[in-house]
Design a protein around this motif. Structure first.
Motif, PDB file in Angstrom:
ATOM      1  N   SER A 211       0.841  -1.203   0.000  1.00  0.00           N
ATOM      2  CA  SER A 211       0.000   0.000   0.000  1.00  0.00           C
ATOM      3  C   SER A 211       0.869   1.242   0.000  1.00  0.00           C
ATOM      4  O   SER A 211       2.057   1.196   0.339  1.00  0.00           O
ATOM      5  N   LEU A 212       0.245   2.350  -0.371  1.00  0.00           N
ATOM      6  CA  LEU A 212       0.947   3.628  -0.418  1.00  0.00           C
ATOM      7  C   LEU A 212      -0.033   4.741  -0.097  1.00  0.00           C
ATOM      8  O   LEU A 212      -1.131   4.797  -0.661  1.00  0.00           O
ATOM      9  N   ALA A 213       0.340   5.623   0.835  1.00  0.00           N
ATOM     10  CA  ALA A 213      -0.496   6.757   1.219  1.00  0.00           C
ATOM     11  C   ALA A 213       0.120   8.045   0.680  1.00  0.00           C
ATOM     12  O   ALA A 213       1.331   8.244   0.771  1.00  0.00           O
ATOM     13  N   ALA A 214      -0.717   8.926   0.133  1.00  0.00           N
ATOM     14  CA  ALA A 214      -0.204  10.167  -0.438  1.00  0.00           C
ATOM     15  C   ALA A 214      -1.272  11.257  -0.381  1.00  0.00           C
ATOM     16  O   ALA A 214      -2.467  10.983  -0.264  1.00  0.00           O
ATOM     17  N   VAL A 215      -0.818  12.509  -0.492  1.00  0.00           N
ATOM     18  CA  VAL A 215      -1.701  13.679  -0.490  1.00  0.00           C
ATOM     19  C   VAL A 215      -1.835  14.179  -1.931  1.00  0.00           C
ATOM     20  O   VAL A 215      -1.111  13.737  -2.829  1.00  0.00           O
ATOM     21  N   PRO A 216      -2.770  15.112  -2.196  1.00  0.00           N
ATOM     22  CA  PRO A 216      -2.986  15.558  -3.575  1.00  0.00           C
ATOM     23  C   PRO A 216      -1.719  16.006  -4.307  1.00  0.00           C
ATOM     24  O   PRO A 216      -1.546  15.692  -5.497  1.00  0.00           O
ATOM     25  N   TYR A 217      -0.838  16.734  -3.626  1.00  0.00           N
ATOM     26  CA  TYR A 217       0.394  17.183  -4.286  1.00  0.00           C
ATOM     27  C   TYR A 217       1.196  16.003  -4.818  1.00  0.00           C
ATOM     28  O   TYR A 217       1.732  16.048  -5.934  1.00  0.00           O
ATOM     29  N   HIS A 218       1.291  14.934  -4.024  1.00  0.00           N
ATOM     30  CA  HIS A 218       2.040  13.757  -4.465  1.00  0.00           C
ATOM     31  C   HIS A 218       1.416  13.152  -5.731  1.00  0.00           C
ATOM     32  O   HIS A 218       2.129  12.734  -6.651  1.00  0.00           O
ATOM     33  N   TYR A 219       0.091  13.120  -5.780  1.00  0.00           N
ATOM     34  CA  TYR A 219      -0.554  12.544  -6.953  1.00  0.00           C
ATOM     35  C   TYR A 219      -0.360  13.422  -8.199  1.00  0.00           C
ATOM     36  O   TYR A 219      -0.261  12.909  -9.316  1.00  0.00           O
ATOM     37  N   GLU A 220      -0.301  14.739  -7.974  1.00  0.00           N
ATOM     38  CA  GLU A 220       0.021  15.613  -9.107  1.00  0.00           C
ATOM     39  C   GLU A 220       1.404  15.273  -9.650  1.00  0.00           C
ATOM     40  O   GLU A 220       1.617  15.203 -10.870  1.00  0.00           O
ATOM     41  N   MET A 221       2.362  15.059  -8.741  1.00  0.00           N
ATOM     42  CA  MET A 221       3.723  14.751  -9.158  1.00  0.00           C
ATOM     43  C   MET A 221       3.806  13.357  -9.792  1.00  0.00           C
ATOM     44  O   MET A 221       4.507  13.155 -10.783  1.00  0.00           O
ATOM     45  N   LEU A 222       3.100  12.390  -9.211  1.00  0.00           N
ATOM     46  CA  LEU A 222       3.117  11.041  -9.769  1.00  0.00           C
ATOM     47  C   LEU A 222       2.541  11.010 -11.184  1.00  0.00           C
ATOM     48  O   LEU A 222       2.998  10.251 -12.044  1.00  0.00           O
ATOM     49  N   ARG A 223       1.560  11.865 -11.407  1.00  0.00           N
ATOM     50  CA  ARG A 223       1.005  11.942 -12.762  1.00  0.00           C
ATOM     51  C   ARG A 223       2.060  12.444 -13.742  1.00  0.00           C
ATOM     52  O   ARG A 223       2.193  11.917 -14.846  1.00  0.00           O
ATOM     53  N   ARG A 224       2.802  13.471 -13.326  1.00  0.00           N
ATOM     54  CA  ARG A 224       3.850  14.011 -14.196  1.00  0.00           C
ATOM     55  C   ARG A 224       4.928  12.968 -14.471  1.00  0.00           C
ATOM     56  O   ARG A 224       5.516  12.949 -15.546  1.00  0.00           O
ATOM     57  N   LEU A 225       5.177  12.117 -13.483  1.00  0.00           N
ATOM     58  CA  LEU A 225       6.205  11.085 -13.625  1.00  0.00           C
ATOM     59  C   LEU A 225       5.673   9.833 -14.317  1.00  0.00           C
ATOM     60  O   LEU A 225       6.395   8.843 -14.440  1.00  0.00           O
ATOM     61  N   GLU A 226       4.404   9.882 -14.745  1.00  0.00           N
ATOM     62  CA  GLU A 226       3.761   8.753 -15.430  1.00  0.00           C
ATOM     63  C   GLU A 226       3.850   7.474 -14.597  1.00  0.00           C
ATOM     64  O   GLU A 226       4.205   6.401 -15.081  1.00  0.00           O
ATOM     65  N   PHE A 227       3.480   7.607 -13.322  1.00  0.00           N
ATOM     66  CA  PHE A 227       3.477   6.476 -12.397  1.00  0.00           C
ATOM     67  C   PHE A 227       2.579   5.359 -12.911  1.00  0.00           C
ATOM     68  O   PHE A 227       1.440   5.586 -13.326  1.00  0.00           O
ATOM     69  N   ASP A 228       3.102   4.142 -12.869  1.00  0.00           N
ATOM     70  CA  ASP A 228       2.352   2.962 -13.299  1.00  0.00           C
ATOM     71  C   ASP A 228       2.403   1.918 -12.190  1.00  0.00           C
ATOM     72  O   ASP A 228       3.437   1.307 -11.939  1.00  0.00           O
ATOM     73  N   PRO A 229       1.277   1.680 -11.493  1.00  0.00           N
ATOM     74  CA  PRO A 229       1.286   0.706 -10.380  1.00  0.00           C
ATOM     75  C   PRO A 229       1.607  -0.711 -10.822  1.00  0.00           C
ATOM     76  O   PRO A 229       2.023  -1.537 -10.006  1.00  0.00           O
ATOM     77  N   ALA A 230       1.449  -1.004 -12.112  1.00  0.00           N
ATOM     78  CA  ALA A 230       1.729  -2.357 -12.606  1.00  0.00           C
ATOM     79  C   ALA A 230       3.208  -2.719 -12.478  1.00  0.00           C
ATOM     80  O   ALA A 230       3.563  -3.898 -12.511  1.00  0.00           O
ATOM     81  N   ARG A 231       4.061  -1.710 -12.291  1.00  0.00           N
ATOM     82  CA  ARG A 231       5.493  -1.983 -12.104  1.00  0.00           C
ATOM     83  C   ARG A 231       5.778  -2.595 -10.730  1.00  0.00           C
ATOM     84  O   ARG A 231       6.882  -3.090 -10.484  1.00  0.00           O
ATOM     85  N   TYR A 232       4.810  -2.521  -9.840  1.00  0.00           N
ATOM     86  CA  TYR A 232       5.007  -2.994  -8.459  1.00  0.00           C
ATOM     87  C   TYR A 232       3.914  -4.029  -8.175  1.00  0.00           C
ATOM     88  O   TYR A 232       2.835  -3.683  -7.654  1.00  0.00           O
ATOM     89  N   PRO A 233       4.177  -5.289  -8.486  1.00  0.00           N
ATOM     90  CA  PRO A 233       3.145  -6.334  -8.448  1.00  0.00           C
ATOM     91  C   PRO A 233       2.422  -6.483  -7.115  1.00  0.00           C
ATOM     92  O   PRO A 233       1.247  -6.860  -7.091  1.00  0.00           O
ATOM     93  N   ARG A 234       3.092  -6.195  -5.997  1.00  0.00           N
ATOM     94  CA  ARG A 234       2.432  -6.390  -4.697  1.00  0.00           C
ATOM     95  C   ARG A 234       1.655  -5.152  -4.240  1.00  0.00           C
ATOM     96  O   ARG A 234       0.925  -5.193  -3.249  1.00  0.00           O
ATOM     97  N   LEU A 235       1.801  -4.043  -4.943  1.00  0.00           N
ATOM     98  CA  LEU A 235       1.141  -2.793  -4.557  1.00  0.00           C
ATOM     99  C   LEU A 235      -0.325  -2.828  -4.989  1.00  0.00           C
ATOM    100  O   LEU A 235      -0.656  -2.621  -6.150  1.00  0.00           O
ATOM    101  N   HIS A 236      -1.206  -3.130  -4.016  1.00  0.00           N
ATOM    102  CA  HIS A 236      -2.614  -3.287  -4.361  1.00  0.00           C
ATOM    103  C   HIS A 236      -3.512  -2.187  -3.822  1.00  0.00           C
ATOM    104  O   HIS A 236      -4.710  -2.131  -4.137  1.00  0.00           O
TER     105      HIS A 236
END
Length: 462
Positions: A211-236
């Protein structure tokens, strides 16, 4: 009452080992017991010593205030003067304030007598940032434990789960992640690197974080970084709290997680509620993307009218009122209030505006205090921020503050001509003159350690 469920583990990446909590926590409790009476100030962000001291204090019924280590020495000294703690642990390397002695890296109160905190008091958390005059929310052991259990229930946290420390421990959301995992015997990975650091994601992979906890700013940044949860198989599981996330980002991350076989949980809370009050079930998010969900198990929402009456009827907007076992005991502005018992009886007036739907799902629409005026017209500052992001002018991060009979909006990374276009777009949308919207470019919107916008710093710039 214990926070440490069977098998609970802390992995200290700096030392490259798992901590033996059965030995470390009692040993730290003995050290705390030797300190003068009164609340203890524990300066901690994401570090082993601060975490162990927090757990030791909780397990031994010693009240602690978790303090941002980035707090200036001057501001810390003012807090010490107001609350007269028994000690400031991991104190700054400078001359202690009057009445305190430097000892083993701490400031220890010279006088042995102090205000004895109420026996139910467990944790004090500041409810404002490093500027101004913060006061503390007084959180009981029962409030913290009941909230940890409720969060663990709705997220399905179990002994096999692993969470990295993506948020500071002195921030209520970060502390909640710690509590809700330890209480279910899960694992917490202490990773001091920020969520945008490569080392953080290396740890997510190496330790199989779920799991991963984040605030709106983090999600804005993750979007810019093209975050893909599929890269982390256990991250559900991804959770989001700490303010309203743009609707398009809610949809985007919900889609990403469902595609990867996981869930995106939008949450709602305040420090005063230890801290979470609602969680939107991931499997309902696409159906109601603007909702923060129903109240947590054991809690309930109501909507207060201007005349003071309450309702649970759907689609009626007013102040959100929360009732639950996780509500704080009250506020503390000085040492004397630390000895008080429960003043709120489980009822919290949130200061948020919102409404319930037919199923009791909450929709938060703004803040009572986040209101500005433009030529006498009252406007939600949160709505203005959302409106700017929806203009299509390429501005994703904006912060609005009131300034007399206008509103100043700081647009991160915006060009000067874009600022003018934003003010014209707002004027057209709201049928007000554009001079009421002072849009200014800023390199980076200032933020507190929690990732929330530091509105006080922006107000100081006006």
């Amino acid at each position: 009452m214990t926070l440490l469920g069977d098998g609970a583990r802390i992995v200290d990446l700096a030392a490259g080992r798992a901590l033996d909590l059965t030995a470390a926590v009692p040993a730290a409790a003995e050290e705390l017991a030797a300190l003068p009476e009164g609340v203890l100030f524990v300066r901690t962000a994401v570090d082993v010593q601060g975490l162990i001291r927090y757990l030791a204090a909780f397990e031994s019924s010693r009240a602690v205030a978790l303090i941002d280590p980035a707090l200036s020495v001057e501001s810390l000294a003012k807090l010490v003067e107001r609350f007269r703690p028994g000690a400031v642990l991991a104190a700054p390397e400078c001359e202690p304030p009057p009445g305190y002695l430097g000892k083993d890296g701490h400031w220890v109160r010279a006088e042995t007598d102090g205000v004895r905190p109420h026996p139910d008091l467990a944790v004090l958390l500041a409810t404002s940032g490093s500027t101004g005059k913060p006061h503390f929310a007084r959180l009981s052991r029962h409030a913290l434990l009941s909230n940890a259990q409720a969060i663990a229930e709705v997220l399905g946290i179990g002994p096999e789960d692993v969470a990295p420390t993506s948020l500071p421990l002195h921030y209520s959301y970060g502390l909640s992640v710690l509590n809700s995992h330890l209480v279910r015997g899960a694992t917490v990975v202490l990773q001091p690197a920020g969520l945008l650091d490569d080392d953080f994601w290396d740890a997510v992979t190496e330790h199989g974080c779920t799991s991963l906890a984040a605030v709106p700013y983090h999600y804005e940044m993750l979007r810019r970084l093209e975050f893909d949860p599929a890269r982390y198989p256990r991250l559900h599981t991804l959770t989001q709290a700490g303010g309203r996330l743009r609707p398009e980002l809610v949809t985007e991350f919900d889609t990403k997680m469902r595609t990867a076989g996981g869930g995106f949980f939008v949450m709602y809370g305040q420090t005063e509620a230890a801290p979470r009050m609602a969680t939107m079930p991931a499997d309902r998010l696409a159906e109601k993307p603007g909702s923060v969900g129903p109240a947590l198990p054991g809690g309930a929402f109501g909507i207060r009218h201007n005349d003071g009456t309450e309702t649970t009827h759907p689609k009626i907007t007013g102040e959100v009122i929360y009732r639950g076992p996780n509500v704080m005991m009250g506020y503390a502005e000085d040492a004397r209030r630390l000895a008080l018992g429960d003043e709120l009886d489980g009822v919290l007036a949130t200061g948020d505006l919102g409404y319930l739907d037919e199923e009791g799902f909450l929709f938060v629409t703004g803040r009572l205090k986040r209101i500005g005026q433009v030529f006498g017209n009252r406007l939600s500052l949160d709505d203005l921020e959302q409106a700017v992001c929806a203009t299509g002018l390429g501005v994703d991060i904006v912060a609005a503050v009131p300034a007399g009979d206008k509103v100043v909006l700081f647009a991160e990374g915006a060009a000067r001509d874009i600022c003018k276009d934003i003010s014209l777009a707002l004027a057209d949308r709201l049928h007000l003159h554009s001079s009421g919207f002072d849009v200014r470019a800023i390199d980076t919107v200032p933020r507190m350690a929690s990732g929330k916008v530091d509105y006080q710093s922006l107000t100081d710039l006006i």
